[in-house]
Scaffold this motif. Structure first.
Motif, PDB file in Angstrom:
ATOM      1  N   VAL A 215       0.851  -1.190   0.000  1.00 21.26           N
ATOM      2  CA  VAL A 215       0.000   0.000   0.000  1.00 21.26           C
ATOM      3  C   VAL A 215       0.884   1.236   0.000  1.00 21.26           C
ATOM      4  CG1 VAL A 215      -1.758   1.313   1.239  1.00 21.26           C
ATOM      5  CG2 VAL A 215      -1.842  -1.181   1.265  1.00 21.26           C
ATOM      6  N   ASP A 216       0.580   2.168  -0.890  1.00 22.52           N
ATOM      7  CA  ASP A 216       1.193   3.492  -0.858  1.00 22.52           C
ATOM      8  C   ASP A 216       0.389   4.309   0.145  1.00 22.52           C
ATOM      9  OD1 ASP A 216       2.078   6.063  -1.229  1.00 22.52           O
ATOM     10  OD2 ASP A 216       1.819   6.073  -3.404  1.00 22.52           O
ATOM     11  N   MET A 217       0.953   4.573   1.312  1.00 24.71           N
ATOM     12  CA  MET A 217       0.190   5.187   2.391  1.00 24.71           C
ATOM     13  C   MET A 217      -0.276   6.600   2.053  1.00 24.71           C
ATOM     14  SD  MET A 217      -0.143   2.903   4.742  1.00 24.71           S
ATOM     15  CE  MET A 217      -0.506   3.761   6.275  1.00 24.71           C
ATOM     16  N   LYS A 218       0.428   7.287   1.167  1.00 21.80           N
ATOM     17  CA  LYS A 218       0.044   8.658   0.820  1.00 21.80           C
ATOM     18  C   LYS A 218      -1.201   8.674  -0.054  1.00 21.80           C
ATOM     19  CE  LYS A 218       1.862  12.962  -1.087  1.00 21.80           C
ATOM     20  NZ  LYS A 218       3.066  13.644  -1.663  1.00 21.80           N
ATOM     21  N   THR A 219      -1.258   7.803  -1.050  1.00 18.60           N
ATOM     22  CA  THR A 219      -2.387   7.788  -1.988  1.00 18.60           C
ATOM     23  C   THR A 219      -3.368   6.651  -1.714  1.00 18.60           C
ATOM     24  OG1 THR A 219      -1.241   6.342  -3.562  1.00 18.60           O
ATOM     25  CG2 THR A 219      -0.867   8.720  -3.754  1.00 18.60           C
ATOM     26  N   ARG A 220      -2.927   5.656  -0.936  1.00 15.84           N
ATOM     27  CA  ARG A 220      -3.681   4.436  -0.617  1.00 15.84           C
ATOM     28  C   ARG A 220      -3.921   3.559  -1.841  1.00 15.84           C
ATOM     29  NH1 ARG A 220      -7.800   6.505   4.212  1.00 15.84           N
ATOM     30  NH2 ARG A 220      -6.131   7.441   5.453  1.00 15.84           N
ATOM     31  N   ARG A 221      -3.157   3.800  -2.882  1.00 12.24           N
ATOM     32  CA  ARG A 221      -3.145   2.831  -3.976  1.00 12.24           C
ATOM     33  C   ARG A 221      -2.525   1.533  -3.450  1.00 12.24           C
ATOM     34  NH1 ARG A 221       0.457   5.184  -8.348  1.00 12.24           N
ATOM     35  NH2 ARG A 221       1.676   5.648  -6.463  1.00 12.24           N
ATOM     36  N   SER A 222      -2.881   0.423  -4.070  1.00 16.40           N
ATOM     37  CA  SER A 222      -2.379  -0.838  -3.544  1.00 16.40           C
ATOM     38  C   SER A 222      -2.400  -1.918  -4.615  1.00 16.40           C
ATOM     39  CB  SER A 222      -3.222  -1.291  -2.340  1.00 16.40           C
ATOM     40  OG  SER A 222      -4.548  -1.585  -2.738  1.00 16.40           O
ATOM     41  N   TYR A 223      -1.644  -2.970  -4.329  1.00 10.17           N
ATOM     42  CA  TYR A 223      -1.734  -4.175  -5.156  1.00 10.17           C
ATOM     43  C   TYR A 223      -1.526  -5.392  -4.264  1.00 10.17           C
ATOM     44  CZ  TYR A 223       3.373  -3.313  -5.390  1.00 10.17           C
ATOM     45  OH  TYR A 223       4.691  -3.034  -5.098  1.00 10.17           O
ATOM     46  N   GLN A 224      -2.097  -6.492  -4.687  1.00  7.12           N
ATOM     47  CA  GLN A 224      -2.065  -7.722  -3.905  1.00  7.12           C
ATOM     48  C   GLN A 224      -1.695  -8.903  -4.787  1.00  7.12           C
ATOM     49  OE1 GLN A 224      -5.677  -8.461  -1.708  1.00  7.12           O
ATOM     50  NE2 GLN A 224      -5.887  -6.323  -1.064  1.00  7.12           N
ATOM     51  N   ASP A 225      -1.014  -9.871  -4.177  1.00  9.99           N
ATOM     52  CA  ASP A 225      -0.726 -11.163  -4.794  1.00  9.99           C
ATOM     53  C   ASP A 225      -1.258 -12.259  -3.879  1.00  9.99           C
ATOM     54  OD1 ASP A 225       0.832 -10.270  -7.130  1.00  9.99           O
ATOM     55  OD2 ASP A 225       2.273  -9.600  -5.627  1.00  9.99           O
ATOM     56  N   TRP A 226      -1.915 -13.224  -4.476  1.00 10.64           N
ATOM     57  CA  TRP A 226      -2.489 -14.352  -3.734  1.00 10.64           C
ATOM     58  C   TRP A 226      -1.779 -15.624  -4.186  1.00 10.64           C
ATOM     59  CZ3 TRP A 226      -6.867 -13.876  -0.402  1.00 10.64           C
ATOM     60  CH2 TRP A 226      -7.326 -12.557  -0.274  1.00 10.64           C
ATOM     61  N   PRO A 227      -0.685 -16.000  -3.523  1.00 14.59           N
ATOM     62  CA  PRO A 227       0.168 -17.085  -4.028  1.00 14.59           C
ATOM     63  C   PRO A 227      -0.505 -18.456  -4.048  1.00 14.59           C
ATOM     64  CG  PRO A 227       0.859 -16.399  -1.826  1.00 14.59           C
ATOM     65  CD  PRO A 227      -0.143 -15.391  -2.292  1.00 14.59           C
ATOM     66  N   ILE A 228      -1.440 -18.705  -3.136  1.00 14.38           N
ATOM     67  CA  ILE A 228      -2.050 -20.034  -3.068  1.00 14.38           C
ATOM     68  C   ILE A 228      -2.969 -20.274  -4.260  1.00 14.38           C
ATOM     69  CG2 ILE A 228      -3.620 -21.515  -1.746  1.00 14.38           C
ATOM     70  CD1 ILE A 228      -2.520 -20.280   0.782  1.00 14.38           C
ATOM     71  N   VAL A 229      -3.719 -19.230  -4.671  1.00 14.23           N
ATOM     72  CA  VAL A 229      -4.703 -19.406  -5.738  1.00 14.23           C
ATOM     73  C   VAL A 229      -4.270 -18.765  -7.051  1.00 14.23           C
ATOM     74  CG1 VAL A 229      -6.617 -19.616  -4.124  1.00 14.23           C
ATOM     75  CG2 VAL A 229      -5.988 -17.354  -4.977  1.00 14.23           C
ATOM     76  N   GLY A 230      -3.119 -18.065  -7.067  1.00  7.21           N
ATOM     77  CA  GLY A 230      -2.596 -17.517  -8.303  1.00  7.21           C
ATOM     78  C   GLY A 230      -3.313 -16.282  -8.808  1.00  7.21           C
ATOM     79  N   SER A 231      -3.892 -15.492  -7.912  1.00  7.02           N
ATOM     80  CA  SER A 231      -4.627 -14.293  -8.305  1.00  7.02           C
ATOM     81  C   SER A 231      -3.805 -13.036  -8.034  1.00  7.02           C
ATOM     82  CB  SER A 231      -5.951 -14.198  -7.537  1.00  7.02           C
ATOM     83  OG  SER A 231      -6.769 -15.324  -7.782  1.00  7.02           O
ATOM     84  N   LYS A 232      -4.138 -11.959  -8.767  1.00  6.16           N
ATOM     85  CA  LYS A 232      -3.539 -10.650  -8.543  1.00  6.16           C
ATOM     86  C   LYS A 232      -4.638  -9.597  -8.567  1.00  6.16           C
ATOM     87  CE  LYS A 232       1.030 -11.596 -10.541  1.00  6.16           C
ATOM     88  NZ  LYS A 232       2.051 -11.126 -11.522  1.00  6.16           N
ATOM     89  N   MET A 233      -4.367  -8.484  -7.898  1.00 14.47           N
ATOM     90  CA  MET A 233      -5.354  -7.412  -7.863  1.00 14.47           C
ATOM     91  C   MET A 233      -4.648  -6.080  -7.672  1.00 14.47           C
ATOM     92  SD  MET A 233      -7.468  -5.994  -4.928  1.00 14.47           S
ATOM     93  CE  MET A 233      -8.009  -7.454  -4.067  1.00 14.47           C
ATOM     94  N   THR A 234      -5.214  -5.035  -8.287  1.00 12.85           N
ATOM     95  CA  THR A 234      -4.633  -3.693  -8.188  1.00 12.85           C
ATOM     96  C   THR A 234      -5.732  -2.662  -7.978  1.00 12.85           C
ATOM     97  OG1 THR A 234      -2.720  -4.209  -9.592  1.00 12.85           O
ATOM     98  CG2 THR A 234      -3.382  -1.900  -9.451  1.00 12.85           C
ATOM     99  N   TYR A 235      -5.447  -1.687  -7.112  1.00 14.61           N
ATOM    100  CA  TYR A 235      -6.285  -0.500  -6.951  1.00 14.61           C
ATOM    101  C   TYR A 235      -5.406   0.703  -7.262  1.00 14.61           C
ATOM    102  CZ  TYR A 235      -8.683   3.312  -4.504  1.00 14.61           C
ATOM    103  OH  TYR A 235      -9.270   4.514  -4.192  1.00 14.61           O
ATOM    104  N   ASP A 236      -5.747   1.440  -8.322  1.00 14.25           N
ATOM    105  CA  ASP A 236      -4.892   2.545  -8.758  1.00 14.25           C
ATOM    106  C   ASP A 236      -5.365   3.896  -8.242  1.00 14.25           C
ATOM    107  OD1 ASP A 236      -7.122   3.118 -10.287  1.00 14.25           O
ATOM    108  OD2 ASP A 236      -6.077   3.098 -12.226  1.00 14.25           O
ATOM    109  N   GLY A 237      -6.259   3.895  -7.250  1.00 17.40           N
ATOM    110  CA  GLY A 237      -6.789   5.131  -6.685  1.00 17.40           C
ATOM    111  C   GLY A 237      -8.122   5.519  -7.267  1.00 17.40           C
TER     112      GLY A 237
END
Length: 218
Positions: free
Chosen positions: A18-40
């Motif tokens: 998480v970018d604490m200033k903008t609260r943009r974030s991205y996630q990796d889910w290694p067990i299920v092979g998923s990815k996710m992004t929030y660009d603000g």
């Protein structure tokens, strides 16, 4: 966690930046092979195999981890502190209601609420009740159409750790509102500050799927 493609999983695990200033974030889910992004502004996912909607999931544990600081956000409404004895907590606690003037971020709802329980001796957050009003999640949970929120449920912080002088909940358990039925245990691990934020993750890849992110029930 339940996923249509994977069935019932006994636990889930993800890595989040998480970018604490903008609260943009991205996630990796290694067990299920998923990815996710929030660009603000919008949320997208790749190979999403997690039961919760990406637009909701991107901020869930960020909020749970940072509740003491998020009380200071501009759109937050805080009630007066009341000192009470709660059967779940050893010491007396200060009870503070927290709600929102508007949806705090994509994937959350103005109908979300928290009741914070603050230890009267250490002044640390030791638990909270919460409700979720995000419409697409209520649909996934198959709640009645006239039900506006999921919950309340109770979460108890079992252990608070310290990272670079800041205290965070490390171990916590979710119960029914009476604390008599356990729903699940949660662990936050390997908290780091000043890690490089991968700006390339803010560029949506061709195979990504945008979550509409609207708090409207189907």
């Amino acid at each position: 966690m339940y996923s249509k493609s994977l069935g019932l999983l006994k636990f889930w695990s993800n890595d989040q930046m998480v970018d604490m200033k903008t609260r943009r974030s991205y996630q990796d889910w290694p067990i299920v092979g998923s990815k996710m992004t929030y660009d603000g502004e919008k949320v997208w996912s790749e190979n999403w195999r997690v039961g919760n909607p990406p637009a909701h999931q991107h901020s869930v544990f960020y909020y749970y981890l940072n509740l003491p600081w998020l009380t200071q956000d501009d759109n937050v409404i805080l009630g007066d502190a009341q000192k009470i004895q709660h059967k779940v907590f050893e010491n007396e606690v200060y009870k503070v209601d927290m709600s929102f003037r508007e949806s705090p971020v994509v994937g959350k709802s103005q109908k979300d609420t928290y009741t914070l329980y603050i230890d009267s001796e250490s002044y640390l957050l030791v638990g909270y009740e919460y409700t979720i009003g995000y419409g697409p999640l209520l649909d996934i949970l198959n709640l009645p159409k006239d039900q506006e929120v999921f919950g309340p449920v109770l979460r108890v912080i079992n252990y608070t750790g310290e990272v670079e002088g800041l205290k965070f909940p490390i171990l916590f358990t979710t119960y029914n509102i009476d604390g008599t039925e356990e729903y699940g245990d949660h662990v936050i691990y390997d908290i780091k500050f000043n890690e490089p934020f991968d700006e390339s993750r803010m560029e949506m890849p061709p195979n990504a799927v945008i979550d509409p992110g609207k708090d409207i029930r189907k």
